[in-house]
Each structure stands twice: as structure tokens, then as C-alpha cells.
Motif scaffolding. Structure first.
Motif, mmCIF file in Angstrom:
data_model
loop_
_atom_site.group_PDB
_atom_site.id
_atom_site.type_symbol
_atom_site.label_atom_id
_atom_site.label_comp_id
_atom_site.label_asym_id
_atom_site.label_seq_id
_atom_site.Cartn_x
_atom_site.Cartn_y
_atom_site.Cartn_z
ATOM 1 N N PHE A 32 0.830 -1.205 0.000
ATOM 2 C CA PHE A 32 0.000 0.000 0.000
ATOM 3 C C PHE A 32 0.864 1.255 0.000
ATOM 4 O O PHE A 32 0.658 2.181 -0.796
ATOM 5 C CB PHE A 32 -0.920 -0.012 1.225
ATOM 6 C CG PHE A 32 -1.874 1.151 1.275
ATOM 7 C CD1 PHE A 32 -3.155 1.043 0.746
ATOM 8 C CD2 PHE A 32 -1.489 2.363 1.836
ATOM 9 C CE1 PHE A 32 -4.031 2.116 0.787
ATOM 10 C CE2 PHE A 32 -2.353 3.443 1.877
ATOM 11 C CZ PHE A 32 -3.634 3.314 1.354
ATOM 12 N N ASP A 33 1.839 1.281 0.906
ATOM 13 C CA ASP A 33 2.704 2.448 1.006
ATOM 14 C C ASP A 33 3.504 2.662 -0.276
ATOM 15 O O ASP A 33 3.682 3.799 -0.726
ATOM 16 C CB ASP A 33 3.659 2.299 2.185
ATOM 17 C CG ASP A 33 2.964 2.478 3.523
ATOM 18 O OD1 ASP A 33 1.804 2.954 3.528
ATOM 19 O OD2 ASP A 33 3.568 2.136 4.559
ATOM 20 N N ALA A 34 3.981 1.580 -0.874
ATOM 21 C CA ALA A 34 4.761 1.702 -2.111
ATOM 22 C C ALA A 34 3.943 2.348 -3.217
ATOM 23 O O ALA A 34 4.413 3.260 -3.903
ATOM 24 C CB ALA A 34 5.252 0.320 -2.556
ATOM 25 N N ALA A 35 2.697 1.891 -3.379
ATOM 26 C CA ALA A 35 1.835 2.432 -4.432
ATOM 27 C C ALA A 35 1.515 3.897 -4.195
ATOM 28 O O ALA A 35 1.613 4.732 -5.108
ATOM 29 C CB ALA A 35 0.544 1.616 -4.520
ATOM 30 N N TYR A 36 1.139 4.232 -2.990
ATOM 31 C CA TYR A 36 0.734 5.607 -2.711
ATOM 32 C C TYR A 36 1.930 6.564 -2.628
ATOM 33 O O TYR A 36 1.823 7.732 -3.018
ATOM 34 C CB TYR A 36 -0.100 5.667 -1.432
ATOM 35 C CG TYR A 36 -1.570 5.485 -1.734
ATOM 36 C CD1 TYR A 36 -2.413 6.575 -1.853
ATOM 37 C CD2 TYR A 36 -2.094 4.215 -1.963
ATOM 38 C CE1 TYR A 36 -3.755 6.410 -2.168
ATOM 39 C CE2 TYR A 36 -3.427 4.040 -2.284
ATOM 40 C CZ TYR A 36 -4.260 5.149 -2.379
ATOM 41 O OH TYR A 36 -5.582 4.982 -2.722
ATOM 42 N N ASN B 14 2.938 6.800 -6.591
ATOM 43 C CA ASN B 14 1.883 7.199 -7.521
ATOM 44 C C ASN B 14 1.125 8.455 -7.089
ATOM 45 O O ASN B 14 0.564 9.158 -7.930
ATOM 46 C CB ASN B 14 0.883 6.056 -7.708
ATOM 47 C CG ASN B 14 1.496 4.863 -8.402
ATOM 48 O OD1 ASN B 14 2.611 4.934 -8.921
ATOM 49 N ND2 ASN B 14 0.787 3.746 -8.423
ATOM 50 N N VAL B 15 1.082 8.723 -5.784
ATOM 51 C CA VAL B 15 0.266 9.839 -5.284
ATOM 52 C C VAL B 15 1.094 10.881 -4.535
ATOM 53 O O VAL B 15 1.085 12.066 -4.868
ATOM 54 C CB VAL B 15 -0.872 9.325 -4.369
ATOM 55 C CG1 VAL B 15 -1.763 10.481 -3.933
ATOM 56 C CG2 VAL B 15 -1.689 8.251 -5.060
ATOM 57 N N ARG B 16 1.797 10.437 -3.502
ATOM 58 C CA ARG B 16 2.504 11.402 -2.652
ATOM 59 C C ARG B 16 3.592 12.151 -3.408
ATOM 60 O O ARG B 16 3.734 13.381 -3.268
ATOM 61 C CB ARG B 16 3.102 10.688 -1.440
ATOM 62 C CG ARG B 16 3.587 11.650 -0.357
ATOM 63 C CD ARG B 16 4.038 10.899 0.878
ATOM 64 N NE ARG B 16 5.302 10.195 0.641
ATOM 65 C CZ ARG B 16 5.904 9.445 1.561
ATOM 66 N NH1 ARG B 16 5.342 9.275 2.745
ATOM 67 N NH2 ARG B 16 7.052 8.851 1.297
ATOM 68 N N ALA B 17 4.369 11.436 -4.218
ATOM 69 C CA ALA B 17 5.471 12.077 -4.940
ATOM 70 C C ALA B 17 4.981 13.183 -5.882
ATOM 71 O O ALA B 17 5.493 14.304 -5.830
ATOM 72 C CB ALA B 17 6.293 11.041 -5.695
ATOM 73 N N ILE C 49 -5.051 -1.839 -5.084
ATOM 74 C CA ILE C 49 -4.266 -0.727 -4.556
ATOM 75 C C ILE C 49 -3.802 0.193 -5.682
ATOM 76 O O ILE C 49 -3.835 1.422 -5.558
ATOM 77 C CB ILE C 49 -3.060 -1.245 -3.744
ATOM 78 C CG1 ILE C 49 -3.541 -2.165 -2.612
ATOM 79 C CG2 ILE C 49 -2.263 -0.080 -3.188
ATOM 80 C CD1 ILE C 49 -4.554 -1.517 -1.686
ATOM 81 N N TYR C 50 -3.377 -0.389 -6.794
ATOM 82 C CA TYR C 50 -2.973 0.410 -7.950
ATOM 83 C C TYR C 50 -4.136 1.271 -8.435
ATOM 84 O O TYR C 50 -3.984 2.477 -8.660
ATOM 85 C CB TYR C 50 -2.489 -0.505 -9.073
ATOM 86 C CG TYR C 50 -2.182 0.218 -10.364
ATOM 87 C CD1 TYR C 50 -1.030 0.995 -10.473
ATOM 88 C CD2 TYR C 50 -3.032 0.128 -11.459
ATOM 89 C CE1 TYR C 50 -0.741 1.665 -11.658
ATOM 90 C CE2 TYR C 50 -2.752 0.790 -12.640
ATOM 91 C CZ TYR C 50 -1.607 1.558 -12.738
ATOM 92 O OH TYR C 50 -1.335 2.224 -13.919
ATOM 93 N N SER C 51 -5.300 0.663 -8.582
ATOM 94 C CA SER C 51 -6.474 1.402 -9.059
ATOM 95 C C SER C 51 -6.865 2.511 -8.089
ATOM 96 O O SER C 51 -7.205 3.624 -8.507
ATOM 97 C CB SER C 51 -7.657 0.442 -9.245
ATOM 98 O OG SER C 51 -7.358 -0.543 -10.216
ATOM 99 N N MET C 52 -6.812 2.222 -6.796
ATOM 100 C CA MET C 52 -7.112 3.250 -5.791
ATOM 101 C C MET C 52 -6.135 4.418 -5.894
ATOM 102 O O MET C 52 -6.524 5.588 -5.806
ATOM 103 C CB MET C 52 -7.056 2.639 -4.392
ATOM 104 C CG MET C 52 -8.212 1.698 -4.072
ATOM 105 S SD MET C 52 -7.911 0.755 -2.544
ATOM 106 C CE MET C 52 -7.777 2.073 -1.334
ATOM 107 N N SER C 53 -4.869 4.103 -6.083
ATOM 108 C CA SER C 53 -3.865 5.163 -6.156
ATOM 109 C C SER C 53 -4.088 6.039 -7.380
ATOM 110 O O SER C 53 -3.926 7.268 -7.319
ATOM 111 C CB SER C 53 -2.450 4.571 -6.165
ATOM 112 O OG SER C 53 -2.141 3.944 -7.393
#
Length: 258
Positions: free
Chosen positions: A108-112, A115-118, A155-159
Motif C-alpha cells: 500500500f505504502d509503495a503504491a501511494y 503514484n500519489v505522494r510524490a 491498490i494500484y487502481s485506488m492510487s
């Protein structure tokens, strides 16, 4: 596109796939490029290729975009080298298969984080410089943000749904500063991003053929150059009244029940 000549373009995920292809396309228009990735070897290859096809100048930064200090360093070095920033391309991303029963905190953390935080915090750090140039931002999202595509890609789709919402909300906030932000949402492409979670070349080809049948327009898969064309358009002055848009490059697949 003469308008990109000498413009400063920052590309994350520039070592391979869409990121590398986009960097080389901008290079052909004489841009000044800042290329960012954690893959130092392949980043150097992209740098050489960009120089060979016409980039005015190329700066490479090896960085881990999950670390805030590295995000700050990317912006700092870009401004130190070029004094300005015209286009930010948040292309770096990860994709993996992990059914809900086994998905971990680490997954979860890797994806977000990537894909999102960065892209969110890199955008935040770039705002003062993009405001001066009335610049633009393009994020890479996915058809997965809108369409259920794989049972094991929750998780990918959520991100990627988060990327879409970030793009739209940021567009409202940044409009008063004259900064545009949009996203490109591709369907499946045969790139390193997806090949990493497939076991063999045969599995890759099987997936390519399977996905091709689901695309209404021409019954073919999206190619990397299709996505690059969309990025170039959204980053250009031809899209000067377009912001907060998620542009689906998927041959209309997101409109179907398939």
C-alpha cells in the motif's frame, strides 16, 4: 512545436517507458531537460539519447521520489541549473498484482508513495517557479482510475483514482496562479511498468492480445507514442484553456462494459 524550444521540462520516471519516450520527444524540440529516476544506468542512456536528438541541455538527477528530501533536491537542482521551470511531468509510477487477501502495508505504502505522494509534493515544491512562467503540469494516471480492470490491482487502481482527484482539485487551486494541471489516463501499454509483474514473455504477449480485444477503436492496444502525443498536447499552449482534465487514451475502452 517551436513553443518548447529552450523551455525547461522536468520529467520523472525518465529512465524507461513513457518517461524516457516523452523526454526524447521534448528533446527533439530543443528543450532544456531535467531527467529524474532512481535507475542511474538507464537514466544515463536517456540523457545521451536526448542530447543526440537535439536537447539544448540535459540535467540528470538520481533520486528516490519516496523521500521528501530528494523531492526538494530535484526542484533545487533544477532551479540552480536553469533558474526557471516551465513544465512538470509526473510520470514515475509503479504497478503490481496483490489480491486484497494478501496485500500488505508495504504494498500500500509503495503504491501511494510513488503514484500519489510524490507528484503531490513535487507539484507543491514547483508552484513558485511554475507561477512565474505560467507553466503546466501533466500527471500520468490510468484507465484503472475509472474502470475496474484487474481483480488483483485494487491498490494500484485506488492510487490512480487519487491521482485523478488530485489533478482536479489542484487545477482549481492553481488556476488563480495561471498554472494548468491535467492528467493522461492510458489503457494497458506494453512497458516495463507492467512487464515487471508478469512472469514471462509469453505471459506478456498473452496479455497484450487479450487486452487488444477489449479496445473498441481499431481493436489494438495503446502505444507509448499515443500517450506521449497526449502529454505534449496538454503541456502546450494549444491546451491553454484546458485544466483539471483527465484525458483517457484508451480507444474508448472506459466507455464499455468490457
Amino acid at each position: 512545436m517551436v513553443e518548447f524550444s529552450s523551455k525547461v521540462v522536468l520529467v520523472t520516471g525518465a529512465a524507461s517507458g513513457v518517461g524516457a519516450g516523452t523526454a526524447k520527444t521534448f528533446a527533439k524540440h530543443g528543450t532544456r531537460l531535467c531527467l529524474v529516476d532512481r535507475d542511474e544506468e538507464n537514466l544515463a542512456k536517456t540523457e545521451t539519447e536526448c542530447e543526440n536528438v537535439g536537447a539544448e541541455k540535459v540535467l540528470t538527477i538520481v533520486a528516490d521520489l519516496t523521500k521528501y528530501e530528494d523531492l526538494k533536491r530535484v526542484i533545487q537542482k533544477t532551479i540552480e541549473e536553469f533558474t526557471e521551470l516551465d513544465v512538470l511531468l509526473n510520470i514515475a509510477g509503479i504497478c503490481f498484482k496483490a489480491p486484497m487477501e494478501i496485500v500488505s502495508f508495504k504494498d500500500f505504502d509503495a503504491a501511494y508513495n510513488i503514484n500519489v505522494r510524490a507528484p503531490l509534493f513535487l507539484t507543491q515544491l514547483a508552484i513558485p517557479y511554475l507561477e512565474k512562467t505560467k507553466g503546466s503540469i501533466v500527471n500520468i494516471s490510468s484507465i484503472a482510475s475509472k474502470k475496474y480492470t484487474e481483480a488483483s490491482q485494487m491498490i494500484y487502481s485506488m492510487s490512480k483514482s487519487s491521482v485523478d482527484h488530485f489533478t482536479k482539485i489542484a487545477a482549481l487551486e492553481l488556476a488563480k496562479k495561471g498554472i494548468r494541471i491535467n492528467a493522461v489516463n492510458p489503457a494497458f501499454m506494453k512497458t516495463n511498468l507492467f512487464q515487471r509483474w508478469l512472469k514471462s514473455d509469453e505471459e506478456v504477449e498473452e496479455l497484450v492480445q487479450e487486452r487488444a480485444k477489449l479496445v473498441p477503436l481499431g481493436r489494438k492496444n495503446v502505444k507509448v507514442h499515443d500517450v506521449i502525443d497526449a502529454i505534449m498536447f496538454l503541456a502546450s499552449d494549444r491546451a491553454k484553456m484546458i485544466t483539471g482534465t483527465c484525458l483517457f487514451v484508451d480507444g474508448a475502452r472506459h466507455l464499455t462494459g468490457m
